[in-house]
Design an enzyme around this catalytic site. Structure first.
Site, mmCIF file in Angstrom:
data_model
loop_
_atom_site.group_PDB
_atom_site.id
_atom_site.type_symbol
_atom_site.label_atom_id
_atom_site.label_comp_id
_atom_site.label_asym_id
_atom_site.label_seq_id
_atom_site.Cartn_x
_atom_site.Cartn_y
_atom_site.Cartn_z
ATOM 1 N N LEU A 173 0.850 -1.199 0.000
ATOM 2 C CA LEU A 173 0.000 0.000 0.000
ATOM 3 C C LEU A 173 0.879 1.241 0.000
ATOM 4 O O LEU A 173 1.754 1.392 0.855
ATOM 5 C CB LEU A 173 -0.912 -0.006 1.233
ATOM 6 C CG LEU A 173 -1.937 1.123 1.311
ATOM 7 C CD1 LEU A 173 -2.925 1.051 0.149
ATOM 8 C CD2 LEU A 173 -2.691 1.076 2.641
ATOM 9 N N TYR A 216 3.999 -1.424 3.861
ATOM 10 C CA TYR A 216 3.585 -0.014 3.724
ATOM 11 C C TYR A 216 4.720 0.747 3.048
ATOM 12 O O TYR A 216 5.873 0.693 3.491
ATOM 13 C CB TYR A 216 3.305 0.567 5.110
ATOM 14 C CG TYR A 216 2.618 1.904 5.120
ATOM 15 C CD1 TYR A 216 1.253 2.013 4.881
ATOM 16 C CD2 TYR A 216 3.327 3.065 5.404
ATOM 17 C CE1 TYR A 216 0.619 3.239 4.904
ATOM 18 C CE2 TYR A 216 2.702 4.296 5.434
ATOM 19 C CZ TYR A 216 1.346 4.387 5.179
ATOM 20 O OH TYR A 216 0.712 5.612 5.212
ATOM 21 N N LYS A 217 4.376 1.462 1.978
ATOM 22 C CA LYS A 217 5.361 2.218 1.193
ATOM 23 C C LYS A 217 5.115 3.691 1.428
ATOM 24 O O LYS A 217 4.014 4.191 1.150
ATOM 25 C CB LYS A 217 5.211 1.860 -0.291
ATOM 26 C CG LYS A 217 6.218 2.522 -1.212
ATOM 27 C CD LYS A 217 5.910 2.171 -2.668
ATOM 28 C CE LYS A 217 6.873 2.882 -3.612
ATOM 29 N NZ LYS A 217 6.441 2.764 -5.030
ATOM 30 N N VAL A 218 6.130 4.417 1.898
ATOM 31 C CA VAL A 218 5.890 5.768 2.394
ATOM 32 C C VAL A 218 6.888 6.751 1.788
ATOM 33 O O VAL A 218 8.013 6.374 1.412
ATOM 34 C CB VAL A 218 5.975 5.771 3.946
ATOM 35 C CG1 VAL A 218 7.376 5.435 4.414
ATOM 36 C CG2 VAL A 218 5.504 7.079 4.532
ATOM 37 N N LEU A 236 11.499 0.829 -2.102
ATOM 38 C CA LEU A 236 10.887 0.435 -3.377
ATOM 39 C C LEU A 236 10.889 1.699 -4.214
ATOM 40 O O LEU A 236 10.038 2.574 -4.050
ATOM 41 C CB LEU A 236 9.470 -0.102 -3.159
ATOM 42 C CG LEU A 236 8.616 -0.419 -4.398
ATOM 43 C CD1 LEU A 236 9.362 -1.249 -5.426
ATOM 44 C CD2 LEU A 236 7.325 -1.128 -3.989
#
Length: 297
Positions: A158, A195-197, A253
């Site tokens: 996400l 979780y991608k932030v 990522l």
């Protein structure tokens, strides 16, 4: 029937960190070609660029994210990724005008169908997070995304990207750092697989400032997390990744921080080998040295 659930080891390095390439840009990539002086390319040029990135860099990566519109399952089916590089499929349908930013997203049902293909380890959803009247709708979208991934037996990644409302810009109340943390408090407890932030301070500031901002962000994230590179200067991203990892992130990522200055090159493969591989090698070293293994998150 119970669907077997994979673990994050499918897209992680042996030590439990993540060194993953993002190659799911669509209209944004076309615009990058345009701003690089190469004009607005045809679809096959975008596909060729993504395949070149996979060919030249994927052996260093633990995961490779791509969209279904420009090369997606072809990259997987043609064997461009080595076995240790997990395949991540973008499951987001983007609302985006040519040359403009992504304004809204939804789930792409065709991508969800593709997610059942052999070899798909994870799916990813971008959410444009705002403090507006659609906020609850986006939470429901994230919940559905996580459930759809679980139902297909793949991981869920996400990726919220915060954006100001017109009112916040008009009255000067916009605070991106606060918004990133607020989005994390709202969405990460939904428990996506990963979780991608956004990087704190957009990568600016010295090492102490980056670490402090990353530690503050870490307190608001539930579960394993990685950082993305959009909006961060190429030469700032390694330090930002290291600060995030020291604060508890499990890696990155990222796309633009690896290959943005290769867009429009006359020999893309050569430019990727010359410029992008050393960057990725350095980032892998940072992840292996400083990332918190996902098993400890």
């Amino acid at each position: 029937m119970t669907i077997p659930q994979p673990t994050l080891s499918a897209i992680a390095r042996p030590g439990g960190g993540f060194a993953m390439i993002a190659m799911d840009q669509r209209e944004s990539l076309r615009h990058m070609f345009d701003t690089a002086g190469a004009g607005r390319p045809a679809d096959d040029v975008l596909v060729g660029f993504k395949r070149a990135v996979a060919t030249e860099l994927a052996d260093l990566a633990s995961g490779f994210l791509v969209d279904r519109d420009f090369g997606g399952l072809g990259i997987l089916g043609d064997g461009l990724l080595p076995p240790q590089c997990g395949f991540i499929l973008a499951a987001d349908a983007l609302e985006q005008e040519p040359g403009g930013p992504v304004e809204e997203t939804a789930l792409d049902d065709a991508a969800l169908d593709d997610a059942r293909a052999d070899g798909v380890a994870a799916i990813k959803l971008l959410i444009i997070w705002r403090r507006d009247e659609r906020r609850e709708e986006r939470v429901a979208l994230a919940e559905r995304f996580i459930a759809e991934a679980r139902e297909r037996g793949v991981l869920s990644v996400l990726e919220p990207v915060v954006r100001a409302t017109p009112a916040e810009l008009a009255d000067g109340s916009w605070d991106q750092e606060a918004a990133i943390r607020e989005a994390a408090r709202e969405l990460s407890p939904l428990r996506p697989s990963l979780y991608k932030v956004q990087v704190p301070l957009a990568g600016a500031g010295d090492a102490a400032a980056q670490l402090a901002a990353s530690e503050e962000l870490a307190r608001d994230i539930t579960g394993p997390w990685v950082v993305l590179s959009q909006g961060v200067a190429l030469d700032r991203f390694p330090d930002a990744v290291e600060a995030a990892c020291r604060a508890g992130a499990s890696g990155f990522l990222a796309g633009r921080a690896l290959w943005s200055d290769v867009v429009g090159a006359s020999d893309v493969n050569a430019a990727l080998r010359e410029r992008s591989r050393p960057r990725l090698e350095r980032l892998v070293e940072i992840v292996d040295a400083h990332a918190r293994p996902w098993t400890e998150a």
